[in-house]
Design an enzyme around this catalytic site. Structure first.
Site, PDB file in Angstrom:
ATOM      1  N   GLU A 131      28.289  35.376 -29.667  1.00 34.16           N
ATOM      2  CA  GLU A 131      27.514  35.957 -28.789  1.00 34.16           C
ATOM      3  C   GLU A 131      26.418  35.211 -28.773  1.00 34.16           C
ATOM      4  O   GLU A 131      25.330  35.691 -27.923  1.00 34.16           O
ATOM      5  CB  GLU A 131      28.017  37.454 -29.250  1.00 34.16           C
ATOM      6  CG  GLU A 131      29.288  37.956 -29.272  1.00 34.16           C
ATOM      7  CD  GLU A 131      29.742  37.571 -27.829  1.00 34.16           C
ATOM      8  OE1 GLU A 131      29.384  37.634 -26.884  1.00 34.16           O
ATOM      9  OE2 GLU A 131      31.098  37.627 -27.672  1.00 34.16           O
ATOM     10  N   GLU A 201      31.938  29.325 -22.296  1.00 36.31           N
ATOM     11  CA  GLU A 201      32.410  29.441 -23.343  1.00 36.31           C
ATOM     12  C   GLU A 201      33.076  28.898 -24.488  1.00 36.31           C
ATOM     13  O   GLU A 201      32.349  28.314 -25.448  1.00 36.31           O
ATOM     14  CB  GLU A 201      33.965  30.208 -23.381  1.00 36.31           C
ATOM     15  CG  GLU A 201      33.910  31.383 -22.406  1.00 36.31           C
ATOM     16  CD  GLU A 201      33.398  33.097 -23.437  1.00 36.31           C
ATOM     17  OE1 GLU A 201      33.511  32.858 -24.133  1.00 36.31           O
ATOM     18  OE2 GLU A 201      32.634  33.310 -22.306  1.00 36.31           O
TER      19      GLU A 201
END
Length: 313
Positions: A131, A201
């Site tokens: 993150e 991602e």
């Protein structure tokens, strides 16, 4: 290459938005669509983090209320060269996490209670590092912009179908093409949005694994989160599917959806990439479907806690 691909996809999304505006109102419609996109993005730039955190009932925590979690985030943020983000916890049994905020100075990392309960400290470090990689690369702002434009395209397309598109007459191929375009435009926007999400991602996996120092910590966490996401529903996400791309693993419970419509890359492919990175870095790790066993000699310098024997223990 990932940044170039993302730029091309974002440019295509903007062009699609203006194209729908043109079909509705001609040249003026395209200009109006561009102005709407600018206004919605400006609003999202300043308010997106508060909106998504409120949507999931996230509560901010500190060193008094969640000392281990906050210290873990602080250590990883330091390794990543980032300011300390705000830390939030969502009361949700599904293990998952996301980051939000318009820039690293105004970032927030949110994890579910299910994530804290089901992962070891090493695995949680891998997730948080992932993150923080999104924050470092400004992906949180990028994904907000793509979600906003995609949503506006759907809104304009519905408006155009209801009131009729811009055309010189109401018959012939032009009229049919306009109607088809207005129907397909939202689908195309969704596919572009998902393609951008999948691209980012992979990049966050790579950088996050380097921040944590052990790619297989994240790989092990992805396996656990993926398995749980199919068994434990996230009702907030089900009610707000447009935010699904923000999470580290798709929180929606849909089954049998083609990969073309997936908001995230295949977990198996992500783990394979992490395995390759682990081999390149020469780090120790378990196989792709088993939790990485921590090794005291490979521990990160910020971690001074005793070696954990189980989730948070």
């Amino acid at each position: 290459m990932n940044y170039f691909r993302t730029a091309i996809l974002l440019a295509g999304l903007t062009a699609l938005f203006m194209g729908v505006g043109y079909l509705i109102g001609g040249g003026k419609g395209a200009i109006i669509a561009l102005l709407i996109a600018g206004a919605t993005n400006l609003f999202a730039y300043w308010n997106s983090d508060r909106m998504v955190l409120a949507t999931y009932g996230a509560q901010e925590v500190d060193r008094n209320s969640a000392p281990e979690l906050v210290e873990l985030v602080a250590g990883l943020a330091g390794r990543a060269g980032l300011p300390m983000p705000r830390v939030f916890v969502m009361d949700n049994p599904q293990p998952n996490a996301f980051a939000t905020g318009r820039n690293p100075q105004n970032a927030a990392v949110a994890v579910t209670t299910g994530l804290m309960q089901s992962l070891s400290r090493e695995e949680l470090a891998g997730v948080i590092a992932h993150e923080l990689a999104h924050v470092k690369h400004h992906d949180t702002l990028l994904m907000t912009i793509t979600a906003t434009i995609a949503g506006a395209i759907s809104m304009l397309a519905q408006f155009g179908i209801f009131f009729g598109g811009h055309r010189s007459n109401n018959s012939g191929p032009g009229a049919i093409a306009s109607i088809v375009m207005m129907i397909l435009a939202p689908l195309a926007a969704m596919l572009v949005q998902m393609a951008i999400s999948r691209t980012r991602e992979y990049a966050a996996d790579n950088v996050g694994a380097r921040i944590a120092g052990q790619p297989m910590w994240l790989a092990s966490a992805l396996v656990k989160i993926e398995n749980a996401a199919h068994q434990i529903p996230n009702m907030d996400a089900e009610h707000n599917p447009a935010t699904a791309h923000l999470f580290i693993i798709n929180p929606l419970s849909g089954h049998g959806i083609d990969n073309l419509f997936a908001t995230h890359p295949s977990t198996a492919n992500r783990i394979a990439a992490l395995q390759q990175l682990a081999a390149e870095l020469g780090t120790r790790g378990a196989g792709p479907w088993t939790p990485a066993e921590p090794d005291d000699s490979a521990r990160n310098p910020w971690d001074r806690s005793p070696r954990p024997r189980g989730p948070w223990g």
